[in-house]
Scaffold this motif. Sequence first.
Motif, mmCIF file in Angstrom:
data_model
loop_
_atom_site.group_PDB
_atom_site.id
_atom_site.type_symbol
_atom_site.label_atom_id
_atom_site.label_comp_id
_atom_site.label_asym_id
_atom_site.label_seq_id
_atom_site.Cartn_x
_atom_site.Cartn_y
_atom_site.Cartn_z
ATOM 1 N N SER A 2 -20.673 4.382 147.144
ATOM 2 C CA SER A 2 -19.997 5.413 146.268
ATOM 3 C C SER A 2 -18.579 5.980 146.595
ATOM 4 C CB SER A 2 -21.092 6.727 145.986
ATOM 5 O OG SER A 2 -21.480 7.430 147.333
ATOM 6 N N ALA A 3 -18.677 6.339 147.901
ATOM 7 C CA ALA A 3 -17.227 6.769 148.483
ATOM 8 C C ALA A 3 -16.156 5.536 148.309
ATOM 9 C CB ALA A 3 -17.383 7.159 149.907
ATOM 10 N N ASP A 37 -17.773 1.127 136.296
ATOM 11 C CA ASP A 37 -18.315 0.995 137.306
ATOM 12 C C ASP A 37 -18.634 -0.644 137.904
ATOM 13 O OD1 ASP A 37 -18.167 3.541 137.660
ATOM 14 O OD2 ASP A 37 -20.493 3.709 138.166
ATOM 15 N N ASP A 38 -19.020 -1.535 136.768
ATOM 16 C CA ASP A 38 -19.269 -2.974 137.008
ATOM 17 C C ASP A 38 -18.008 -3.576 137.520
ATOM 18 O OD1 ASP A 38 -22.049 -2.475 136.868
ATOM 19 O OD2 ASP A 38 -21.808 -3.027 134.583
ATOM 20 N N VAL A 39 -16.816 -3.432 136.718
ATOM 21 C CA VAL A 39 -15.607 -3.770 136.866
ATOM 22 C C VAL A 39 -14.894 -3.558 138.262
ATOM 23 C CG1 VAL A 39 -13.192 -4.514 135.913
ATOM 24 C CG2 VAL A 39 -15.378 -4.525 134.541
ATOM 25 N N ALA A 40 -14.955 -2.005 138.304
ATOM 26 C CA ALA A 40 -14.256 -1.343 139.397
ATOM 27 C C ALA A 40 -14.850 -1.793 140.662
ATOM 28 C CB ALA A 40 -14.247 0.074 139.317
ATOM 29 N N GLY A 41 -16.353 -2.138 140.710
ATOM 30 C CA GLY A 41 -17.004 -2.302 141.831
ATOM 31 C C GLY A 41 -16.606 -3.711 142.466
ATOM 32 N N LEU A 42 -16.094 -4.551 141.754
ATOM 33 C CA LEU A 42 -15.782 -5.865 142.062
ATOM 34 C C LEU A 42 -14.497 -5.566 143.356
ATOM 35 C CD1 LEU A 42 -15.327 -7.765 138.812
ATOM 36 C CD2 LEU A 42 -17.092 -8.070 140.793
ATOM 37 N N TRP A 88 -10.157 -4.848 125.840
ATOM 38 C CA TRP A 88 -11.238 -4.631 126.929
ATOM 39 C C TRP A 88 -12.331 -5.148 126.903
ATOM 40 C CZ3 TRP A 88 -11.372 -3.377 131.525
ATOM 41 C CH2 TRP A 88 -12.632 -3.193 132.169
ATOM 42 N N PRO A 89 -13.032 -5.028 125.621
ATOM 43 C CA PRO A 89 -14.350 -5.936 125.477
ATOM 44 C C PRO A 89 -14.368 -7.268 126.036
ATOM 45 C CG PRO A 89 -14.017 -4.465 123.822
ATOM 46 C CD PRO A 89 -12.863 -4.599 124.408
ATOM 47 N N MET A 90 -13.391 -8.034 125.420
ATOM 48 C CA MET A 90 -13.162 -9.321 125.748
ATOM 49 C C MET A 90 -12.982 -9.633 127.322
ATOM 50 S SD MET A 90 -10.511 -12.105 124.252
ATOM 51 C CE MET A 90 -11.005 -11.660 122.596
ATOM 52 N N PHE A 91 -12.155 -8.521 127.832
ATOM 53 C CA PHE A 91 -11.522 -8.918 129.295
ATOM 54 C C PHE A 91 -12.870 -8.498 130.240
ATOM 55 C CE2 PHE A 91 -10.434 -6.677 133.228
ATOM 56 C CZ PHE A 91 -9.499 -7.694 133.674
ATOM 57 N N ARG A 92 -13.788 -7.384 129.850
ATOM 58 C CA ARG A 92 -14.923 -7.068 130.611
ATOM 59 C C ARG A 92 -15.732 -8.299 130.440
ATOM 60 N NH1 ARG A 92 -19.879 -4.731 130.495
ATOM 61 N NH2 ARG A 92 -20.210 -3.108 132.027
ATOM 62 N N THR A 93 -16.198 -8.792 129.506
ATOM 63 C CA THR A 93 -17.164 -10.083 129.275
ATOM 64 C C THR A 93 -16.669 -11.174 130.246
ATOM 65 O OG1 THR A 93 -17.757 -9.383 127.127
ATOM 66 C CG2 THR A 93 -18.436 -11.469 127.937
ATOM 67 N N PHE A 94 -15.399 -11.528 130.207
ATOM 68 C CA PHE A 94 -14.686 -12.511 130.918
ATOM 69 C C PHE A 94 -15.110 -12.314 132.593
ATOM 70 C CE2 PHE A 94 -11.574 -14.765 133.196
ATOM 71 C CZ PHE A 94 -11.376 -15.742 132.711
#
Length: 360
Positions: A2-3, A37-42, A88-94
């Motif tokens: 989380s940090a 969180d899913d994208v940033a978590g990468l 954004w939706p297309m980028f996120r899915t990709f």
Amino acid sequence: MSAALDEVRDRLRRFADEAAEVSPLYSQLAAHAADDDDVAGLLTNATSPDPALLLAAVQRVLQAEPFHELTNYYPALGGSYGPDPSLWPMFRTFVLDRADRIRVLVANRVPRGNEVGRAALFYPAVAYAARQAGSGPVGLLEVGACAGLLLGIDLYSYRYQSEQSGQIVAGPGRAALGLHCALKLEPGEKGPTIPKRLLVSSKVGLDPDPVDLDDEDEYAWLEACVWPDQPDRLRQLGAAATARRKKAPTLVAGDPISDLADAAGRIPLELPVIVLTSNALRSFSAERVTEFRAAVAELAATRSMLWVSLEAYAVGLCPDRPDLDTGQAVLAVTRWDGGEERTTALAQTSWHGERMHWLA
């Protein structure tokens, strides 16, 4: 985690703000990623959670899928769409569909910048330093050289445009790469002396991991690190790479501090050395910046040498000039008189070489 995720979110938000004026595409993507969180978590498994690293990794994966719809938003890949609600939706899915590949790149790569446009900033600054060193040819030693493209400074042509002086042309007439720079001058000042050519007899680049332009994967990563809605930068990269392959400098793999003297030793002793750094100290701690300055000073004690830097004001080369703390790059020249370090701010500039406000 989380940090780490909180730090990534903060960095993405700052990046989005900083990129807003120069890259609407990356500004929008980073702003959305900061809230996902899913994208940033990468980025949480990166050595340094740099938003530019995540975006470069995505572009590198997208390079291998040139017919994907997302390329429509990437001018560097042939697209012509501006950011819109569908982006954004297309980028996120990709990204999430290819998360495993992106994680590998993020964990094993670092952002690589070999911003060729900065040669237009260095050209008058190197000419200034060369005059300080005396007449005749010089040797260039770039620290943080990446692929060594800035070492081709004498191979490119330049056009500087100012209100006072009109257009100033320099460099070879039939250069593979031509660069343009808007030049702002102080009231009543003539501006820099820009010679028709620079006399450079030796070129050495020092980098912890120099880029081999003949390695297709390494070159593709270099391209992926260029922001995709700035296709002129990609064109400049390609033209400079062509010129660099024809007249390659000496590239040395090594540490910018401990291996500095050895790299300089590859330049003949009769040549004054001009050390170049181009945003190379950005990732250094304050202690490491101090160590680098000490290493350069030690080198200056043994031979004729000056240091031309294009760095952020926060690096601390011009501490007595708080007026320069504007977020722009500071172009400066440092010399040593009797062992004493003296730095002169020459100009404030854009980071990619399009504009320069000459101060000296």
